[in-house]
Scaffold this motif. Structure first.
Motif, PDB file in Angstrom:
ATOM      1  N   ASP A 139       0.762  -1.325   0.036  1.00 22.31           N
ATOM      2  CA  ASP A 139      -0.011  -0.048  -0.043  1.00 22.31           C
ATOM      3  C   ASP A 139       0.819   1.281  -0.028  1.00 22.31           C
ATOM      4  O   ASP A 139       0.726   2.045   0.997  1.00 22.31           O
ATOM      5  CB  ASP A 139      -0.953   0.137   1.000  1.00 22.31           C
ATOM      6  N   ARG A 140       1.683   1.331  -1.045  1.00 24.89           N
ATOM      7  CA  ARG A 140       2.453   2.741  -1.240  1.00 24.89           C
ATOM      8  C   ARG A 140       2.327   3.188  -2.635  1.00 24.89           C
ATOM      9  O   ARG A 140       3.435   3.445  -3.407  1.00 24.89           O
ATOM     10  CB  ARG A 140       3.723   2.686  -0.599  1.00 24.89           C
ATOM     11  N   THR A 141       1.326   2.933  -3.384  1.00 29.13           N
ATOM     12  CA  THR A 141       1.107   3.264  -4.707  1.00 29.13           C
ATOM     13  C   THR A 141       0.582   4.729  -5.045  1.00 29.13           C
ATOM     14  O   THR A 141       0.112   5.353  -3.872  1.00 29.13           O
ATOM     15  CB  THR A 141       0.298   2.288  -5.470  1.00 29.13           C
ATOM     16  N   SER A 142       0.604   5.106  -6.333  1.00 29.98           N
ATOM     17  CA  SER A 142       0.053   6.411  -6.781  1.00 29.98           C
ATOM     18  C   SER A 142      -1.358   6.382  -6.353  1.00 29.98           C
ATOM     19  O   SER A 142      -2.003   7.424  -6.126  1.00 29.98           O
ATOM     20  CB  SER A 142       0.252   6.751  -8.256  1.00 29.98           C
ATOM     21  N   ARG A 143      -2.093   5.332  -6.357  1.00 29.69           N
ATOM     22  CA  ARG A 143      -3.473   5.154  -6.178  1.00 29.69           C
ATOM     23  C   ARG A 143      -3.859   5.158  -4.356  1.00 29.69           C
ATOM     24  O   ARG A 143      -4.797   5.789  -3.998  1.00 29.69           O
ATOM     25  CB  ARG A 143      -4.106   3.805  -6.488  1.00 29.69           C
ATOM     26  N   ASN A 144      -2.867   5.149  -3.649  1.00 32.57           N
ATOM     27  CA  ASN A 144      -3.103   4.814  -2.427  1.00 32.57           C
ATOM     28  C   ASN A 144      -1.628   5.036  -1.767  1.00 32.57           C
ATOM     29  O   ASN A 144      -0.984   4.142  -1.248  1.00 32.57           O
ATOM     30  CB  ASN A 144      -3.469   3.709  -1.830  1.00 32.57           C
ATOM     31  N   THR A 145      -1.380   6.201  -1.493  1.00 35.15           N
ATOM     32  CA  THR A 145       0.286   6.447  -1.123  1.00 35.15           C
ATOM     33  C   THR A 145       0.726   6.176   0.338  1.00 35.15           C
ATOM     34  O   THR A 145       1.654   5.921   0.559  1.00 35.15           O
ATOM     35  CB  THR A 145       0.649   8.023  -1.271  1.00 35.15           C
ATOM     36  N   ASN A 146      -0.481   6.372   0.907  1.00 34.44           N
ATOM     37  CA  ASN A 146      -0.146   6.212   2.470  1.00 34.44           C
ATOM     38  C   ASN A 146       0.970   6.835   3.099  1.00 34.44           C
ATOM     39  O   ASN A 146       1.763   6.214   3.962  1.00 34.44           O
ATOM     40  CB  ASN A 146      -0.201   4.675   2.988  1.00 34.44           C
ATOM     41  N   MET A 147       0.901   8.133   2.580  1.00 31.12           N
ATOM     42  CA  MET A 147       2.077   9.183   3.182  1.00 31.12           C
ATOM     43  C   MET A 147       1.541  10.459   3.356  1.00 31.12           C
ATOM     44  O   MET A 147       0.507  10.791   2.567  1.00 31.12           O
ATOM     45  CB  MET A 147       3.145   9.115   2.433  1.00 31.12           C
ATOM     46  N   LEU A 148       1.850  11.278   4.165  1.00 30.79           N
ATOM     47  CA  LEU A 148       1.107  12.571   4.532  1.00 30.79           C
ATOM     48  C   LEU A 148       2.454  13.474   4.592  1.00 30.79           C
ATOM     49  O   LEU A 148       3.540  13.289   4.949  1.00 30.79           O
ATOM     50  CB  LEU A 148       0.580  12.585   5.932  1.00 30.79           C
ATOM     51  N   MET A 149       2.047  14.810   3.942  1.00 29.86           N
ATOM     52  CA  MET A 149       3.065  15.905   4.364  1.00 29.86           C
ATOM     53  C   MET A 149       2.419  16.714   5.389  1.00 29.86           C
ATOM     54  O   MET A 149       1.319  17.063   5.499  1.00 29.86           O
ATOM     55  CB  MET A 149       2.993  16.788   3.055  1.00 29.86           C
ATOM     56  N   TRP A 150       3.277  17.069   6.515  1.00 33.69           N
ATOM     57  CA  TRP A 150       2.783  17.751   7.599  1.00 33.69           C
ATOM     58  C   TRP A 150       3.919  18.459   8.178  1.00 33.69           C
ATOM     59  O   TRP A 150       5.313  17.916   8.349  1.00 33.69           O
ATOM     60  CB  TRP A 150       2.477  16.700   8.806  1.00 33.69           C
ATOM     61  N   HIS A 151       3.467  19.937   8.166  1.00 34.12           N
ATOM     62  CA  HIS A 151       4.791  20.800   8.574  1.00 34.12           C
ATOM     63  C   HIS A 151       5.908  20.564   7.586  1.00 34.12           C
ATOM     64  O   HIS A 151       7.096  20.582   7.922  1.00 34.12           O
ATOM     65  CB  HIS A 151       5.251  20.560  10.261  1.00 34.12           C
ATOM     66  N   LYS A 152       5.760  20.260   6.278  1.00 30.30           N
ATOM     67  CA  LYS A 152       6.662  20.321   5.239  1.00 30.30           C
ATOM     68  C   LYS A 152       7.503  19.066   5.247  1.00 30.30           C
ATOM     69  O   LYS A 152       8.719  18.888   4.601  1.00 30.30           O
ATOM     70  CB  LYS A 152       7.464  21.798   4.938  1.00 30.30           C
ATOM     71  N   GLU A 153       7.246  18.143   5.999  1.00 31.86           N
ATOM     72  CA  GLU A 153       7.923  16.896   6.101  1.00 31.86           C
ATOM     73  C   GLU A 153       7.169  15.537   5.972  1.00 31.86           C
ATOM     74  O   GLU A 153       5.721  15.498   5.895  1.00 31.86           O
ATOM     75  CB  GLU A 153       8.542  16.704   7.650  1.00 31.86           C
ATOM     76  N   LEU A 154       7.776  14.604   5.409  1.00 29.36           N
ATOM     77  CA  LEU A 154       7.020  13.299   4.877  1.00 29.36           C
ATOM     78  C   LEU A 154       6.723  12.439   5.933  1.00 29.36           C
ATOM     79  O   LEU A 154       7.768  12.179   6.571  1.00 29.36           O
ATOM     80  CB  LEU A 154       7.902  12.548   3.881  1.00 29.36           C
ATOM     81  N   TRP A 155       5.555  12.153   6.058  1.00 33.50           N
ATOM     82  CA  TRP A 155       5.256  10.984   7.341  1.00 33.50           C
ATOM     83  C   TRP A 155       4.671  10.033   6.958  1.00 33.50           C
ATOM     84  O   TRP A 155       3.771   9.872   5.773  1.00 33.50           O
ATOM     85  CB  TRP A 155       4.255  11.716   8.304  1.00 33.50           C
TER      86      TRP A 155
END
Length: 265
Positions: A139-155
């Motif tokens: 589950d880390r595809t373009s359809r469902n990245t399961n990543m967030l940008m928070w305070h300009k950092e990748l989570w």
């Protein structure tokens, strides 16, 4: 939000705020007795405790490797919440999840990572790709990245689909040394040009002691399964051996990722 392995906390749910229906397992935003909001994953959802086990182990492995990941906490859910819930689907989920569950600290105002908007530098992209190969995270595809940008950092978030070997215990040894074919669809693979260097760096961080410490966090009650005669401790040892074996054979999945990347760039 740097969390020591020795301080994984337990909180009590005090308010069910809203379901997050974009998640297939119907997670929810809840408030706990420490005053914070959490995204809660329920043991009574479709994949059962196995999704929580994957979330916990993968999340703390990610933290050990230095990734940004929301704090993970155990959450105690009381039966009273199901009695007060008018939605029948949610009511059934809450009934099936009474007791110990898992939640991630809610990152207010975070936005979903979009590869068309934000470019991740090659070292970090390689680290995420390597990590997802290790834990077999689909589950880390373009359809469902399961990543967030928070305070300009990748989570990194949502690892419940990882470690899928535990849905079939019979051939875990073979799965531990297999390449990870789904890596060809990883959203960060095009930028992941430093996999070999990351391989050496990350293998040194994931010591046997740290792996055992992380797997030791999994509650015995999540490891029990009526469909199999294995004890909780026997299952715990399988998770440890799977990860140690996969680390030792990391060249296999690194080569798979490099070959998949050559087809993209």
């Amino acid at each position: 939000m740097s969390i020591s392995l020795s301080t994984l906390r337990t909180v009590n749910v005090t308010r069910y705020v809203t379901p997050l229906r974009e998640g297939g397992s119907l997670p929810a935003l809840v408030e706990a007795d420490d005053g914070f909001l959490y995204v809660m994953k329920f043991r009574g959802a479709g994949q059962g405790p196995k999704a929580l086990i994957a979330e916990l182990i993968a999340g703390e492995l990610a933290r050990t490797l230095g990734f940004k990941i929301p704090e993970l906490v155990f959450t105690e859910l009381d039966i009273a919440f199901s009695r007060a819930e008018p939605d029948e689907e949610i009511q059934d989920l809450l009934k099936a999840s009474v007791g110990l569950n898992l939640a991630l600290h809610f990152l207010s105002a975070a936005i979903t990572y979009d590869a068309l908007v934000t470019t991740i530098e090659p070292k970090l992209a390689s680290q995420v790709v390597w990590f997802d190969c290790l834990i077999t995270n689909v589950d880390r595809t373009s359809r469902n990245t399961n990543m967030l940008m928070w305070h300009k950092e990748l989570w990194l978030i949502d690892h419940g689909a990882a470690l899928y070997f535990h849905h079939s215990w019979d051939n875990w040894e073979q799965q531990a040394t297999r390449p990870f074919a789904p890596i060809k669809d990883h959203v960060l693979l095009p930028q992941a040009s430093e996999l070999k260097a990351v391989d050496e760096e990350f293998k040194a961080k994931l010591t046997p002691e740290r792996i055992r410490e992380i797997v030791g966090f999994v509650p015995d009650e999540w490891l029990m399964d009526a469909s199999n005669s294995m004890t909780a401790e026997e299952r715990r040892q399988v998770y440890i051996q799977f990860l140690e074996t996969r680390l030792a054979a990391s060249e296999i999945f690194v080569n798979e990722a490099q070959n998949a990347r050559k087809l993209l760039v």
